[in-house]
Scaffold this motif. Structure first.
Motif, PDB file in Angstrom:
ATOM      1  N   LYS A 135     -25.089 -32.539 -28.135  1.00 29.74           N
ATOM      2  CA  LYS A 135     -26.313 -32.959 -28.812  1.00 29.74           C
ATOM      3  C   LYS A 135     -27.219 -33.767 -27.885  1.00 29.74           C
ATOM      4  N   PHE A 136     -26.630 -34.669 -27.120  1.00 31.79           N
ATOM      5  CA  PHE A 136     -27.429 -35.530 -26.256  1.00 31.79           C
ATOM      6  C   PHE A 136     -28.071 -34.754 -25.113  1.00 31.79           C
ATOM      7  N   TRP A 137     -27.325 -33.814 -24.529  1.00 30.72           N
ATOM      8  CA  TRP A 137     -27.898 -33.023 -23.443  1.00 30.72           C
ATOM      9  C   TRP A 137     -28.978 -32.071 -23.949  1.00 30.72           C
ATOM     10  N   LEU A 138     -28.852 -31.624 -25.202  1.00 30.86           N
ATOM     11  CA  LEU A 138     -29.891 -30.762 -25.774  1.00 30.86           C
ATOM     12  C   LEU A 138     -31.211 -31.523 -25.905  1.00 30.86           C
ATOM     13  N   LEU A 139     -31.158 -32.801 -26.301  1.00 35.42           N
ATOM     14  CA  LEU A 139     -32.380 -33.602 -26.367  1.00 35.42           C
ATOM     15  C   LEU A 139     -33.026 -33.698 -24.989  1.00 35.42           C
ATOM     16  N   THR A 140     -32.218 -33.856 -23.957  1.00 28.95           N
ATOM     17  CA  THR A 140     -32.742 -33.923 -22.585  1.00 28.95           C
ATOM     18  C   THR A 140     -33.476 -32.642 -22.217  1.00 28.95           C
ATOM     19  N   VAL A 141     -32.909 -31.515 -22.614  1.00 32.17           N
ATOM     20  CA  VAL A 141     -33.543 -30.220 -22.342  1.00 32.17           C
ATOM     21  C   VAL A 141     -34.879 -30.112 -23.073  1.00 32.17           C
ATOM     22  N   VAL A 142     -34.922 -30.552 -24.332  1.00 34.24           N
ATOM     23  CA  VAL A 142     -36.160 -30.496 -25.115  1.00 34.24           C
ATOM     24  C   VAL A 142     -37.248 -31.346 -24.468  1.00 34.24           C
ATOM     25  N   ILE A 143     -36.869 -32.536 -24.005  1.00 38.01           N
ATOM     26  CA  ILE A 143     -37.849 -33.424 -23.374  1.00 38.01           C
ATOM     27  C   ILE A 143     -38.329 -32.843 -22.044  1.00 38.01           C
ATOM     28  N   TYR A 144     -37.402 -32.329 -21.251  1.00 39.19           N
ATOM     29  CA  TYR A 144     -37.748 -31.841 -19.913  1.00 39.19           C
ATOM     30  C   TYR A 144     -38.737 -30.685 -19.976  1.00 39.19           C
ATOM     31  N   PHE A 211     -37.685 -49.004 -19.742  1.00 38.41           N
ATOM     32  CA  PHE A 211     -37.364 -47.677 -19.228  1.00 38.41           C
ATOM     33  C   PHE A 211     -38.383 -46.659 -19.744  1.00 38.41           C
ATOM     34  N   ILE A 212     -38.618 -46.704 -21.073  1.00 42.16           N
ATOM     35  CA  ILE A 212     -39.565 -45.777 -21.688  1.00 42.16           C
ATOM     36  C   ILE A 212     -40.988 -46.050 -21.200  1.00 42.16           C
ATOM     37  N   LYS A 213     -41.354 -47.327 -21.115  1.00 47.25           N
ATOM     38  CA  LYS A 213     -42.710 -47.677 -20.711  1.00 47.25           C
ATOM     39  C   LYS A 213     -43.019 -47.221 -19.292  1.00 47.25           C
ATOM     40  N   ASP A 214     -42.082 -47.426 -18.369  1.00 43.87           N
ATOM     41  CA  ASP A 214     -42.351 -47.174 -16.955  1.00 43.87           C
ATOM     42  C   ASP A 214     -42.040 -45.748 -16.513  1.00 43.87           C
ATOM     43  N   LEU A 215     -41.049 -45.109 -17.147  1.00 43.88           N
ATOM     44  CA  LEU A 215     -40.601 -43.796 -16.666  1.00 43.88           C
ATOM     45  C   LEU A 215     -40.700 -42.687 -17.705  1.00 43.88           C
ATOM     46  N   GLY A 216     -41.155 -43.013 -18.910  1.00 39.90           N
ATOM     47  CA  GLY A 216     -41.252 -41.987 -19.927  1.00 39.90           C
ATOM     48  C   GLY A 216     -39.932 -41.785 -20.651  1.00 39.90           C
ATOM     49  N   TYR A 217     -39.719 -40.587 -21.180  1.00 40.38           N
ATOM     50  CA  TYR A 217     -38.573 -40.337 -22.049  1.00 40.38           C
ATOM     51  C   TYR A 217     -37.459 -39.544 -21.382  1.00 40.38           C
ATOM     52  N   LEU A 218     -37.753 -38.844 -20.297  1.00 38.81           N
ATOM     53  CA  LEU A 218     -36.755 -37.971 -19.693  1.00 38.81           C
ATOM     54  C   LEU A 218     -35.595 -38.747 -19.083  1.00 38.81           C
ATOM     55  N   TYR A 219     -35.884 -39.732 -18.243  1.00 36.47           N
ATOM     56  CA  TYR A 219     -34.806 -40.444 -17.551  1.00 36.47           C
ATOM     57  C   TYR A 219     -33.911 -41.246 -18.503  1.00 36.47           C
ATOM     58  N   PRO A 220     -34.458 -41.905 -19.524  1.00 38.23           N
ATOM     59  CA  PRO A 220     -33.558 -42.516 -20.504  1.00 38.23           C
ATOM     60  C   PRO A 220     -32.668 -41.508 -21.198  1.00 38.23           C
ATOM     61  N   SER A 221     -33.196 -40.301 -21.442  1.00 33.02           N
ATOM     62  CA  SER A 221     -32.391 -39.274 -22.098  1.00 33.02           C
ATOM     63  C   SER A 221     -31.253 -38.794 -21.189  1.00 33.02           C
ATOM     64  N   VAL A 222     -31.543 -38.616 -19.901  1.00 36.77           N
ATOM     65  CA  VAL A 222     -30.497 -38.240 -18.950  1.00 36.77           C
ATOM     66  C   VAL A 222     -29.424 -39.334 -18.883  1.00 36.77           C
ATOM     67  N   THR A 223     -29.858 -40.580 -18.890  1.00 34.35           N
ATOM     68  CA  THR A 223     -28.923 -41.702 -18.831  1.00 34.35           C
ATOM     69  C   THR A 223     -28.001 -41.716 -20.045  1.00 34.35           C
ATOM     70  N   THR A 224     -28.588 -41.571 -21.230  1.00 44.58           N
ATOM     71  CA  THR A 224     -27.777 -41.635 -22.441  1.00 44.58           C
ATOM     72  C   THR A 224     -26.811 -40.456 -22.537  1.00 44.58           C
ATOM     73  N   ALA A 225     -27.230 -39.279 -22.102  1.00 41.02           N
ATOM     74  CA  ALA A 225     -26.337 -38.119 -22.116  1.00 41.02           C
ATOM     75  C   ALA A 225     -25.183 -38.298 -21.132  1.00 41.02           C
ATOM     76  N   SER A 226     -25.458 -38.903 -19.981  1.00 37.05           N
ATOM     77  CA  SER A 226     -24.413 -39.151 -18.986  1.00 37.05           C
ATOM     78  C   SER A 226     -23.407 -40.180 -19.485  1.00 37.05           C
ATOM     79  N   LEU A 227     -23.893 -41.215 -20.163  1.00 39.92           N
ATOM     80  CA  LEU A 227     -22.995 -42.226 -20.728  1.00 39.92           C
ATOM     81  C   LEU A 227     -22.092 -41.628 -21.801  1.00 39.92           C
TER      82      LEU A 227
END
Length: 494
Positions: A135-144, A211-227
């Protein structure tokens, strides 16, 4: 319903297994770091996508750093109307996502919990974590790729099939019950699981905002999926099994597993304790329905008038909430245990929580909203104490079945609650923005009344032995006597 009791196993240890508890909390900390980054991320990402859609911004803007939140104050301004539409669309999408994931998890968590009493607790951790990783990696794909938001529905299907978030919560409580004796130490052990959640939230909220303010939504999503992937790896390599291997070959049929889950409330073998299970379950349902229902509303309340908070301030607020629960929760439990029992703790903290929600609903400035933090932290022991009450009433060998039932309540009550409170907020936001919080305060008081009834009823119930094993309608087990003990459920002996 016919059932056959089994003689208790006397070899159970009376001391907590601190090593196992520590390992489980490490897993749970990593898991909740992922969850607590994703929760504000998904809400704010949806809000940004719908905002881009309504205000005709560029379609790729969701991948880039978030701009300062705008709040339109003039109700006659067309942009104000669009802002209200964005809020409504975000709320509706969250409701749909929750409904899809929760509807499947109702079934999967019930069987996961029941079969974990026989197949083991590692099994109970691994299955839902696999679903969460997908589920978490799918969100990353949607954002990317800036895909249609409806692709997120697929992730919720993974959540439902595997048990997802509720499955991991179920596993954590059952694992804690396995490694603590049925005394006040279990209350503390279960509370530590909740407070690990708060620690993870405090560590992630402010970081996520920047994280969201400076880098947007993609990198936080990658981080959360990796965790989330890391938490799965930790379960495989770190957690020892707590279920004896000789039980793994005796797992029941699906029908028997369902009967084990609901036997606490319907089987005659639990005698007068059934009324106590019903009362505690009713109180738990009301609390989870109301508190879980406010999850999305709280974010919408902060994002819009009169606060118009951005990601950073939302992060600071959530960090403050988490830290107060983390640092006040265990001391409040220890302090109240000196003068009252777990039901007493539930009554006191329910009243405090009700007052906190009234204060939240009245807030119209940042200072007033932050004043909600302290009483909310003092009320942190409420749900852990109620879970511990139910766990101590259940046999040691049926903790998985018990928490499977509690997991069903989590899913059903939070799903209904999120839907109900979202609709309530939509209907009252223009009239009284804090109305949903006043309603939630009323539910806290109702729960306190039920616990008072539970406390009075428990005085007349002597047979509260937690070690009696009851296997519902299972003819493969040989019958044995039930050995009652005169120990009231309100006992607070360590």
């Amino acid at each position: 319903m016919e059932s056959t009791p089994l003689l208790e196993n006397k070899g159970k240890e009376d001391k907590s297994k601190l090593g196992n508890l520590l390992k489980a909390n490490v897993v749970f900390l990593v898991f909740h770091l992922a969850i607590n980054i994703r929760n504000p991320l998904i809400t704010q990402y949806l809000y940004k996508r719908y905002s881009d859609e309504e205000f005709n911004n560029s379609t790729g803007s969701a991948n880039y750093p978030n701009q300062k939140s705008k709040c339109y104050l003039n109700v006659s301004d067309p942009s104000y109307m669009l802002q209200e539409k964005v809020q409504e669309n975000t709320s509706n999408c969250q409701t749909i996502l929750t409904a899809i994931g929760s509807s499947g998890a109702v079934i999967s968590c019930m069987f996961l919990g029941a079969y974990s009493d026989f197949l083991g607790r590692r099994f109970l951790f691994i299955v839902p974590l696999v679903g969460e990783v997908l589920k978490f990696w799918l969100l990353t794909v949607v954002i990317y790729w800036n895909l249609d938001l409806r692709y997120l529905y697929i992730g919720e299907v993974f959540e439902g099939i595997s048990g997802g978030y509720n499955g991991v919560i179920l596993a954590s409580y059952v694992y804690t019950a396995d490694n603590t004796p049925p005394k006040n130490s279990r209350t503390v052990g279960i509370a530590v699981i909740d407070f690990t959640t708060y620690l993870a939230s405090a560590a992630s909220q402010v970081i996520t905002g920047y994280f969201i303010k400076d880098l947007g939504y993609l990198y936080p999503s990658v981080t959360t999926a990796s965790l989330m992937l890391l938490s799965l790896v930790l379960v495989v390599v770190l957690l020892p099994e707590t279920i004896k291997t000789d039980r793994k070959s005796q797992y029941p049929t699906p029908v028997k597993a369902v009967k084990n889950v609901f036997g606490f409330y319907f089987s005659k073998d639990f005698g007068p304790k059934r009324s106590l299970f019903w009362l505690s379950l009713a109180s738990y349902f009301i609390l989870y329905f109301s508190q879980g229902g406010l999850y999305v509303v709280e974010y919408l309340f902060q994002l819009n008038l009169p606060f118009c908070w951005g990601p950073e301030l939302i992060g600071y607020f959530n960090m403050a909430l988490s830290l107060t629960k983390q640092f006040l929760g265990i001391p409040v439990i220890k302090l109240l245990h000196l003068c009252t029992s777990d039901p007493g703790i539930c009554i006191i903290t329910s009243i405090i929580q009700a007052g906190a929600y009234v204060l939240h609903g009245l807030a119209n400035t940042d200072v007033l909203l932050f004043s909600f933090v302290l009483p909310n932290g003092l009320a942190a022991p409420l749900l852990p104490a109620l879970r511990a009450i139910m766990s101590r009433m259940a046999p040691a060998e049926m903790q998985g079945s018990l928490f499977a039932g509690i997991g069903l309540v989590n899913i059903i009550s939070s799903t209904i609650g999120i839907t109900a409170f979202n609709e309530m907020y939509d209907a009252t936001v223009k009239i009284l923005r804090g109305f949903a919080f006043f309603v939630c305060a009323g539910f806290q008081l109702l729960s306190a009344v039920i616990i008072v009834v539970f406390l009075v009823t428990s005085r007349s119930v002597v047979d509260t032995d937690t070690s009696t094993v009851v296997v519902i309608n299972d003819n493969d087990w040989k019958p044995g006597p039930i050995i009652p003990q005169d120990k009231p459920i309100t006992d607070t002996t360590m």
